[in-house]
Design a protein around this motif. Structure first.
Motif, PDB file in Angstrom:
ATOM      1  N   ALA A   1       2.599  -8.869   2.040  1.00 51.52           N
ATOM      2  CA  ALA A   1       1.155  -8.744   1.819  1.00 51.52           C
ATOM      3  C   ALA A   1       0.757  -7.287   1.658  1.00 51.52           C
ATOM      4  O   ALA A   1      -0.043  -6.941   0.786  1.00 51.52           O
ATOM      5  CB  ALA A   1       0.396  -9.387   2.971  1.00 51.52           C
ATOM      6  N   VAL A   2       1.325  -6.425   2.483  1.00 52.43           N
ATOM      7  CA  VAL A   2       1.021  -4.991   2.385  1.00 52.43           C
ATOM      8  C   VAL A   2       1.561  -4.432   1.071  1.00 52.43           C
ATOM      9  O   VAL A   2       0.888  -3.632   0.402  1.00 52.43           O
ATOM     10  CB  VAL A   2       1.607  -4.244   3.596  1.00 52.43           C
ATOM     11  N   THR A   3       2.745  -4.865   0.671  1.00 51.46           N
ATOM     12  CA  THR A   3       3.325  -4.397  -0.591  1.00 51.46           C
ATOM     13  C   THR A   3       2.448  -4.787  -1.772  1.00 51.46           C
ATOM     14  O   THR A   3       2.163  -3.957  -2.646  1.00 51.46           O
ATOM     15  CB  THR A   3       4.735  -4.997  -0.774  1.00 51.46           C
ATOM     16  N   PHE A   4       1.985  -6.040  -1.808  1.00 53.58           N
ATOM     17  CA  PHE A   4       1.133  -6.482  -2.911  1.00 53.58           C
ATOM     18  C   PHE A   4      -0.236  -5.809  -2.862  1.00 53.58           C
ATOM     19  O   PHE A   4      -0.835  -5.561  -3.910  1.00 53.58           O
ATOM     20  CB  PHE A   4       0.993  -7.998  -2.915  1.00 53.58           C
ATOM     21  N   LEU A   5      -0.723  -5.487  -1.677  1.00 47.34           N
ATOM     22  CA  LEU A   5      -1.984  -4.757  -1.569  1.00 47.34           C
ATOM     23  C   LEU A   5      -1.857  -3.370  -2.179  1.00 47.34           C
ATOM     24  O   LEU A   5      -2.721  -2.939  -2.951  1.00 47.34           O
ATOM     25  CB  LEU A   5      -2.415  -4.645  -0.103  1.00 47.34           C
ATOM     26  N   ILE A   6      -0.763  -2.696  -1.879  1.00 50.19           N
ATOM     27  CA  ILE A   6      -0.549  -1.356  -2.436  1.00 50.19           C
ATOM     28  C   ILE A   6      -0.397  -1.429  -3.947  1.00 50.19           C
ATOM     29  O   ILE A   6      -0.971  -0.615  -4.689  1.00 50.19           O
ATOM     30  CB  ILE A   6       0.677  -0.703  -1.775  1.00 50.19           C
ATOM     31  N   LEU A   7       0.365  -2.415  -4.446  1.00 52.29           N
ATOM     32  CA  LEU A   7       0.517  -2.572  -5.903  1.00 52.29           C
ATOM     33  C   LEU A   7      -0.824  -2.875  -6.575  1.00 52.29           C
ATOM     34  O   LEU A   7      -1.105  -2.363  -7.665  1.00 52.29           O
ATOM     35  CB  LEU A   7       1.519  -3.681  -6.210  1.00 52.29           C
ATOM     36  N   ALA A   8      -1.649  -3.685  -5.939  1.00 48.77           N
ATOM     37  CA  ALA A   8      -2.953  -4.014  -6.507  1.00 48.77           C
ATOM     38  C   ALA A   8      -3.851  -2.785  -6.542  1.00 48.77           C
ATOM     39  O   ALA A   8      -4.594  -2.573  -7.515  1.00 48.77           O
ATOM     40  CB  ALA A   8      -3.617  -5.113  -5.699  1.00 48.77           C
ATOM     41  N   LEU A   9      -3.793  -1.956  -5.514  1.00 50.28           N
ATOM     42  CA  LEU A   9      -4.606  -0.736  -5.500  1.00 50.28           C
ATOM     43  C   LEU A   9      -4.159   0.242  -6.583  1.00 50.28           C
ATOM     44  O   LEU A   9      -4.990   0.865  -7.254  1.00 50.28           O
ATOM     45  CB  LEU A   9      -4.536  -0.075  -4.125  1.00 50.28           C
TER      46      LEU A   9
END
Length: 54
Positions: free
Chosen positions: A5-13
């Motif tokens: 979830a944190v990885t996808f949050l960073i990619l989305a940002l």
């Protein structure tokens, strides 16, 4: 699961920053060029990979 979830949050940002910054058009153009280069290289590797080596 939390790490994903944190990885996808960073990619989305990162994607949002690039998209809102106007770099998206240039990135899409480069992606199209790279796509066609890799398709051509894939076809060439299939052609030369099917040859029988004595």
């Amino acid at each position: 699961m939390l790490s994903w979830a944190v990885t996808f949050l960073i990619l989305a940002l990162i994607a949002a920053a690039l998209g809102f910054g106007g770099i998206a058009g240039a990135a899409a153009g480069m992606a199209k060029i790279l796509f066609f280069i890799f398709v051509i290289l894939t076809v060439i590797s299939f052609i030369f990979g099917r040859r029988k080596v004595p």
